[in-house]
Every structure is written in C-alpha cells, then in structure tokens.
Design an enzyme around this catalytic site. Structure first.
Site, PDB file in Angstrom:
ATOM      1  N   LYS A 225       0.832  -1.214   0.000  1.00 47.55           N
ATOM      2  CA  LYS A 225       0.000   0.000   0.000  1.00 47.55           C
ATOM      3  C   LYS A 225       0.866   1.263   0.000  1.00 47.55           C
ATOM      4  O   LYS A 225       0.622   2.188  -0.771  1.00 47.55           O
ATOM      5  CB  LYS A 225      -0.942  -0.021   1.207  1.00 47.55           C
ATOM      6  CG  LYS A 225      -1.973  -1.153   1.155  1.00 47.55           C
ATOM      7  CD  LYS A 225      -2.921  -1.114   2.326  1.00 47.55           C
ATOM      8  CE  LYS A 225      -2.277  -1.519   3.632  1.00 47.55           C
ATOM      9  NZ  LYS A 225      -1.869  -2.938   3.665  1.00 47.55           N
ATOM     10  N   THR A 226       1.874   1.305   0.858  1.00 51.81           N
ATOM     11  CA  THR A 226       2.768   2.464   0.911  1.00 51.81           C
ATOM     12  C   THR A 226       3.552   2.599  -0.387  1.00 51.81           C
ATOM     13  O   THR A 226       3.740   3.713  -0.899  1.00 51.81           O
ATOM     14  CB  THR A 226       3.733   2.339   2.106  1.00 51.81           C
ATOM     15  OG1 THR A 226       2.973   2.192   3.308  1.00 51.81           O
ATOM     16  CG2 THR A 226       4.620   3.557   2.216  1.00 51.81           C
TER      17      THR A 226
ATOM     18  N   ASP B 265      -1.062   6.666   6.371  1.00 45.66           N
ATOM     19  CA  ASP B 265      -1.067   5.236   6.669  1.00 45.66           C
ATOM     20  C   ASP B 265      -1.908   4.988   7.927  1.00 45.66           C
ATOM     21  O   ASP B 265      -2.057   5.883   8.765  1.00 45.66           O
ATOM     22  CB  ASP B 265       0.367   4.756   6.882  1.00 45.66           C
ATOM     23  CG  ASP B 265       0.494   3.246   6.763  1.00 45.66           C
ATOM     24  OD1 ASP B 265      -0.483   2.600   6.330  1.00 45.66           O
ATOM     25  OD2 ASP B 265       1.569   2.714   7.090  1.00 45.66           O
TER      26      ASP B 265
ATOM     27  N   THR C 235      -5.420  -1.510   7.063  1.00 50.87           N
ATOM     28  CA  THR C 235      -5.533  -2.969   7.088  1.00 50.87           C
ATOM     29  C   THR C 235      -6.908  -3.387   7.597  1.00 50.87           C
ATOM     30  O   THR C 235      -7.249  -4.559   7.557  1.00 50.87           O
ATOM     31  CB  THR C 235      -4.460  -3.574   8.012  1.00 50.87           C
ATOM     32  OG1 THR C 235      -4.599  -2.983   9.316  1.00 50.87           O
ATOM     33  CG2 THR C 235      -3.061  -3.285   7.480  1.00 50.87           C
TER      34      THR C 235
ATOM     35  N   ARG D 277       6.361  -8.451   1.635  1.00 47.66           N
ATOM     36  CA  ARG D 277       7.245  -8.006   2.722  1.00 47.66           C
ATOM     37  C   ARG D 277       7.861  -9.195   3.443  1.00 47.66           C
ATOM     38  O   ARG D 277       9.056  -9.190   3.773  1.00 47.66           O
ATOM     39  CB  ARG D 277       6.461  -7.134   3.714  1.00 47.66           C
ATOM     40  CG  ARG D 277       7.322  -6.631   4.875  1.00 47.66           C
ATOM     41  CD  ARG D 277       6.519  -5.731   5.803  1.00 47.66           C
ATOM     42  NE  ARG D 277       6.216  -4.476   5.130  1.00 47.66           N
ATOM     43  CZ  ARG D 277       5.187  -3.703   5.443  1.00 47.66           C
ATOM     44  NH1 ARG D 277       4.341  -4.074   6.394  1.00 47.66           N
ATOM     45  NH2 ARG D 277       4.986  -2.562   4.812  1.00 47.66           N
TER      46      ARG D 277
END
Length: 342
Positions: free
Chosen positions: A67-68, A112, A161, A220
């Site tokens: 997302k980032t 975020d 999330t 990740r």
C-alpha cells in the site's frame, strides 16, 4: 525459538532500510494486482491529460502487500511531491492543520493506518478532502470565530488494514477504493528474483519458488525471508542461495512449507489435540499458548483461515479436516476412548 516478526506482515524497524532500495518506483515494475494497477493507470493518465490533481484513493488489505509502495508510485507517475504521515501520529487538529497548510497543488498526501485517526482529526479531514479547505477556530469563548483556510487541490491517499474500521463518511470522500489481495506463488517468485538481483545475491529458480511458497502470500515477508536465507548462505554455505540451503535456513526459522511458524503450529495443535478440533474460544486458545487474543485474531488467524485449516463459528474456533490431515492428528470422538453405555 522463532522470531515472530519473521512471518508477520507488519512493518518492522529493520525493514525500513532494507525495503527502501527494493520498492519499485514505477507502476509497470509493480508485480501482481493486475486489476488494481489497471484502475490506477487509467486514473493517473486521466489526471495527467487534464492537468488536474488525481482523485483521492483508499487502499486496503493485509499488511505487507504494497500500500505504501503504491502511494509513492502514484506520486512518481504524476511527477508531484509526496508527503506521508500515519493515523497514530496525528493526535491533535493542529498536527493535521500544520501539514495541510504546507501542502502544494496536485501533491500526494499519504496517511497510513487511516482507521486510527482520532474523531476530531478525522472530521477536519472531511472538509480538506471534499472542499479543499480547513476550518480553524480562532479565539475562545463568546468571541471565538471560525476561519476557513483554502487549500490547493491535492491527492489524498489513505491506507488501512481494517477497512471496516474506516467510518462511512471518511470512506465516502475517496473516489477510488481499491483492495490489495494476497499474491500468487508465481508473482512472489518474480518479486524474490527481482529483490535478489538488487541485492546482488545469486539465487536458484527453485530456491526463489521455495521462499515464495513459505511467505504467506506477502511480499514483505518474502523479502524478509530472502534476507534471512541470504545471511545463512553467506555464513553456512558458499554464498549461493540454492534450494537445499533455502530449505535448511527456513526450517531453522521454523517456517514450514505453508509458511506456518511456531505460533501458528501452537495454535493449531492446541485446537487439534487439547480440544479435539474445537469449537474452542479465542480467550482459551490465547491462555493455552500465552499469547494475546488480539495478536492471534489479527496476525495469525486470517492466514490459517485462508489455508482452510481453521473456521470461525458462533461457538468458537474449529479445525477443519484439512488441518487434521496436515498436522497428522487423528480426529477424536466426543466421548474420547471411553466405551458407550450399551
């Protein structure tokens, strides 16, 4: 004992420097999420053709899916400035006012964990996203007045999330609401190979696939496991990341072929052996393995459910037939081994 952060999708402090050099800068280099990328590509191109700020975007999905990275890619594709903050950081209205007062035309402003905004800060964000203005209260008491500060048109991007925790009024301010899904093995394999090239690490195709299968569908975690395997290859092997080296390194981390770590296995074995497959309450499971209920529910359960090992029911958590088969536990009858009355 396994480091629980190895298979957690949450961003860890040691990931910051590692991920910075691995994140793609362009949409074409971003692996997977085909439909999402197409929607973003159209929105970016349309904004560039009109010379306007792009519509606001809300990205949601499990941690570690990008997302980032996507937020920074949008700024890069639009060729505009990028500023970022997070929900927990914005504790007061003045915090948000200070950031917004310095915002520039067409800039990308990324928040975020937007679901963790405090209510009064969130209300201030409504007018900023919809009307491009911020209302500031000047003075106090009977003489207080509201001053409206106009803002240049910008692109707000929120990431969460927990989409269900984002209030309906806030969600309605975003023109694009896009979900990131867990990645397929072939997509993760491409990510591992790309990361290995950027790290100048020699990796076999089979080794990349092995990491891809054990990273819980999350880039990740794939990059984190690659880092651990690379360390093992340099210290205990000749530096080349082969499949045997990868299997040994991941087994040492207690990450099995499905990506399950020590805590996952404790959860499942507790349900399967102590409670005959359930149903059993979340609090009981947490007490049995000395873990926080919230951690089990948010970090471990979603993947176990995704694999088909666990079901959430009104009566509690239940193991599936697939879980009994995978963990090689024989299902027990409700009356155990005791004979019936007749």
């Amino acid at each position: 004992m396994t480091d629980r952060h190895v298979v957690s999708g949450d961003l860890q402090p040691e990931d910051l420097q590692f991920e910075a050099g691995l994140r793609p800068r362009r949409l074409v280099d971003f692996t997977g999420q085909i439909k999402l990328k197409e929607n973003l590509s159209i929105a970016i191109e349309a904004a560039r053709m009109r010379g306007e700020a792009m519509d606001h975007v809300l990205l949601y999905g499990p941690p570690g899916l990008g997302k980032t990275t996507l937020a920074s890619i949008i700024a890069e594709e639009l060729k505009v400035e990028f500023s970022a903050t997070s929900g927990p950081v914005l504790q007061k209205k003045l915090d948000l006012t200070g950031i917004l007062s310095n915002i520039r035309a067409k800039q990308v402003f990324f928040i975020d964990e937007i679901h963790r905004l405090l209510p009064d800060v969130e209300e201030m964000l409504y007018s900023a996203l919809e009307d491009f203005r911020v209302d500031i209260l000047v003075g106090a008491g009977p003489g207080a007045r509201t001053h409206s500060l106009p803002l240049p048109k910008f692109t707000g991007i929120g990431a969460t999330t927990r989409q269900g925790l984002v209030s309906a009024p806030l969600r309605g301010r975003f023109g694009l609401v896009l979900r990131l899904d867990p990645y397929r093995v072939d997509e993760l394999k491409s990510i591992v190979n790309r990361s290995a090239r950027l790290l100048n690490a020699e990796i076999e195709d089979a080794a990349a696939e092995e990491i891809a299968r054990r990273c819980r569908g999350t880039p990740r975690i794939a990059n984190r496991l690659l880092r651990r395997v690379r360390d093992y290859a340099q210290v205990r092997a000749d530096g080349r990341i082969t499949q045997p080296v990868t299997q040994t390194a991941l087994d040492l981390l207690d990450v099995d072929r499905h990506g399950l770590d020590e805590i996952d296995q404790k959860i499942m074995m507790t349900i399967l052996e102590k409670y005959r497959g359930g149903p059993v309450g979340l609090g009981t499971i947490a007490a049995s393995i000395s873990e926080e209920p919230d951690t089990i529910e948010e970090v471990y359960e979603p993947y176990l459910i995704q694999l088909g090992f666990l079901n959430r029911t009104p009566r509690g958590r239940e193991a599936t037939a697939l879980a009994f088969e995978h963990f090689k536990v024989k299902p027990k009858t409700r009356n155990g081994d005791q004979p019936g009355l007749f």
